[in-house]
Design an enzyme around this catalytic site. Structure first.
Site, PDB file in Angstrom:
ATOM      1  N   ASP A  19      -2.828  27.817   9.518  1.00 39.04           N
ATOM      2  CA  ASP A  19      -3.395  29.125   9.863  1.00 39.04           C
ATOM      3  C   ASP A  19      -4.911  29.037  10.010  1.00 39.04           C
ATOM      4  OD1 ASP A  19      -3.401  31.798  10.412  1.00 39.04           O
ATOM      5  OD2 ASP A  19      -3.075  32.450   8.352  1.00 39.04           O
ATOM      6  N   ASN A  67       5.440  35.416  16.677  1.00 41.68           N
ATOM      7  CA  ASN A  67       4.271  35.083  17.505  1.00 41.68           C
ATOM      8  C   ASN A  67       4.410  35.532  18.972  1.00 41.68           C
ATOM      9  OD1 ASN A  67       3.504  31.969  15.765  1.00 41.68           O
ATOM     10  ND2 ASN A  67       2.643  33.988  15.491  1.00 41.68           N
TER      11      ASN A  67
HETATM   12  C1  FPP Z   1      -2.177  29.969  13.411  1.00 42.07           C
HETATM   13  O1  FPP Z   1      -3.531  30.325  13.622  1.00 42.07           O
HETATM   14  C2  FPP Z   1      -1.750  28.968  14.383  1.00 42.07           C
HETATM   15  C3  FPP Z   1      -0.705  29.106  15.268  1.00 42.07           C
HETATM   16  C4  FPP Z   1       0.109  30.334  15.336  1.00 42.07           C
HETATM   17  C5  FPP Z   1      -0.395  28.077  16.261  1.00 42.07           C
HETATM   18  C6  FPP Z   1      -0.291  26.672  15.753  1.00 42.07           C
HETATM   19  C7  FPP Z   1      -0.261  25.769  16.905  1.00 42.07           C
HETATM   20  C8  FPP Z   1      -0.966  24.621  17.043  1.00 42.07           C
HETATM   21  C9  FPP Z   1      -1.822  24.064  15.997  1.00 42.07           C
HETATM   22  C10 FPP Z   1      -0.922  23.891  18.365  1.00 42.07           C
HETATM   23  C11 FPP Z   1       0.149  22.947  18.702  1.00 42.07           C
HETATM   24  C12 FPP Z   1       1.087  22.460  17.681  1.00 42.07           C
HETATM   25  C13 FPP Z   1       1.582  21.190  17.619  1.00 42.07           C
HETATM   26  C14 FPP Z   1       2.693  20.876  16.647  1.00 42.07           C
HETATM   27  C15 FPP Z   1       1.046  20.087  18.454  1.00 42.07           C
HETATM   28  P1  FPP Z   1      -3.882  31.815  14.040  1.00 42.07           P
HETATM   29  O2  FPP Z   1      -3.977  31.883  15.523  1.00 42.07           O
HETATM   30  O3  FPP Z   1      -2.908  32.767  13.439  1.00 42.07           O
HETATM   31  O4  FPP Z   1      -5.297  31.972  13.401  1.00 42.07           O
HETATM   32  P2  FPP Z   1      -5.988  33.331  12.905  1.00 42.07           P
HETATM   33  O5  FPP Z   1      -5.160  33.835  11.758  1.00 42.07           O
HETATM   34  O6  FPP Z   1      -7.354  32.880  12.487  1.00 42.07           O
HETATM   35  O7  FPP Z   1      -6.016  34.284  14.068  1.00 42.07           O
END
Ligand code: FPP
Length: 233
Positions: A19, A67
């Site tokens: 996250d 998501n």
């Molecule tokens: C959470 O941060 C992250 C995600 C929902 C996406 C995770 C995806 C990746 C790291 C990219 C690709 C994955 C792989 C396995 C190669 P957020 O967007 O919720 O952050 P925030 O809470 O700060 O808005």
């Protein structure tokens, strides 16, 4: 710090809620997608580190059923990074002995992702050193609902935990020993609800793109000092 790790007390299964990508980007005045791009680089380093340290199963929450509520561009960017990762890293995963597996409602995803998922799983299927489980279009409640649906459809009896486990997406996957969540949020967000029943939980303020070997080692060292009683005394 890594030399302080006691290999006999490593968690076998580590699950991570990655996250903070969006906040990482916002702090730098960049679009959220840049945070995911940086997060994907962290994924790569985390996999190598986990495998080298001797973790046997690493589960990563890449995309939840919730998501889909994000802007379309962001959803597409996350899928793009994921597909790029699979397509470009298969050889490296094979060399590392990493077996790539997916869990979630994969059948609901667009064809280009399903193809990439299938290719990634097939080509790395002989990996023996570490299982890398990518949770994709996944939620813990959806997994439980899908298990119950399957039981009804196939007329299966559920008389024990083992019977139920056999209906989950990956029945052979052991329970999670250590669950890590980055970015300071203290919640589970519908991740692996069945498998974390007795997990040790570790929360860090570090945003996912900044998570590194040092932070991972800190979590592993913290785990080594936990006394796991599983309800006994
Ligand atoms: C959470 O941060 C992250 C995600 C929902 C996406 C995770 C995806 C990746 C790291 C990219 C690709 C994955 C792989 C396995 C190669 P957020 O967007 O919720 O952050 P925030 O809470 O700060 O808005």
């Amino acid at each position: 710090m890594i030399k302080n790790l006691d290999k006999s007390k490593l968690p076998k299964h580590v699950a991570i809620i990655m996250d903070g990508n969006g906040r990482w980007a916002k702090l730098r005045g960049l679009p959220r997608v840049f945070g995911h791009r940086e997060g994907a680089k962290t994924v790569e380093k985390t996999i190598r580190f986990a495998r080298n340290v001797g973790i046997k199963h690493l589960s990563l929450f890449a995309f939840s059923t919730e998501n889909w509520g994000r802007p379309k561009d962001e959803v597409n960017a996350i899928f793009g990074l994921l597909v790029d990762y699979i397509n470009s890293k298969i050889d490296e995963l094979k060399e590392l002995g990493v077996r790539l597996r997916f869990m979630g409602r994969i059948e609901e995803l667009p064809d280009y992702i399903k193809e990439s998922v299938k290719k990634g799983e097939e080509e790395t299927s002989s990996g023996k050193d570490m299982d890398l489980i990518v949770a994709l279009n996944y939620s813990g409640k959806a997994e439980i609902i899908d298990a119950v649906k399957k039981a009804v459809l196939e007329g299966r009896n559920i008389n024990s935990e083992e019977d139920f486990r056999n209906l989950l997406y990956l029945p052979d996957l052991p329970d999670v020993d250590l669950l890590i969540r980055t970015s300071g949020e203290i919640r589970i967000s519908n991740f692996m609800l069945w498998q974390i029943a007795y997990s040790e939980l570790y929360f860090t303020e570090v945003l996912w793109p900044d998570f590194n070997e040092r932070e991972f080692t800190k979590a592993l060292l913290d785990y080594q000092y936990r006394e796991r009683r599983f309800g006994k005394i």
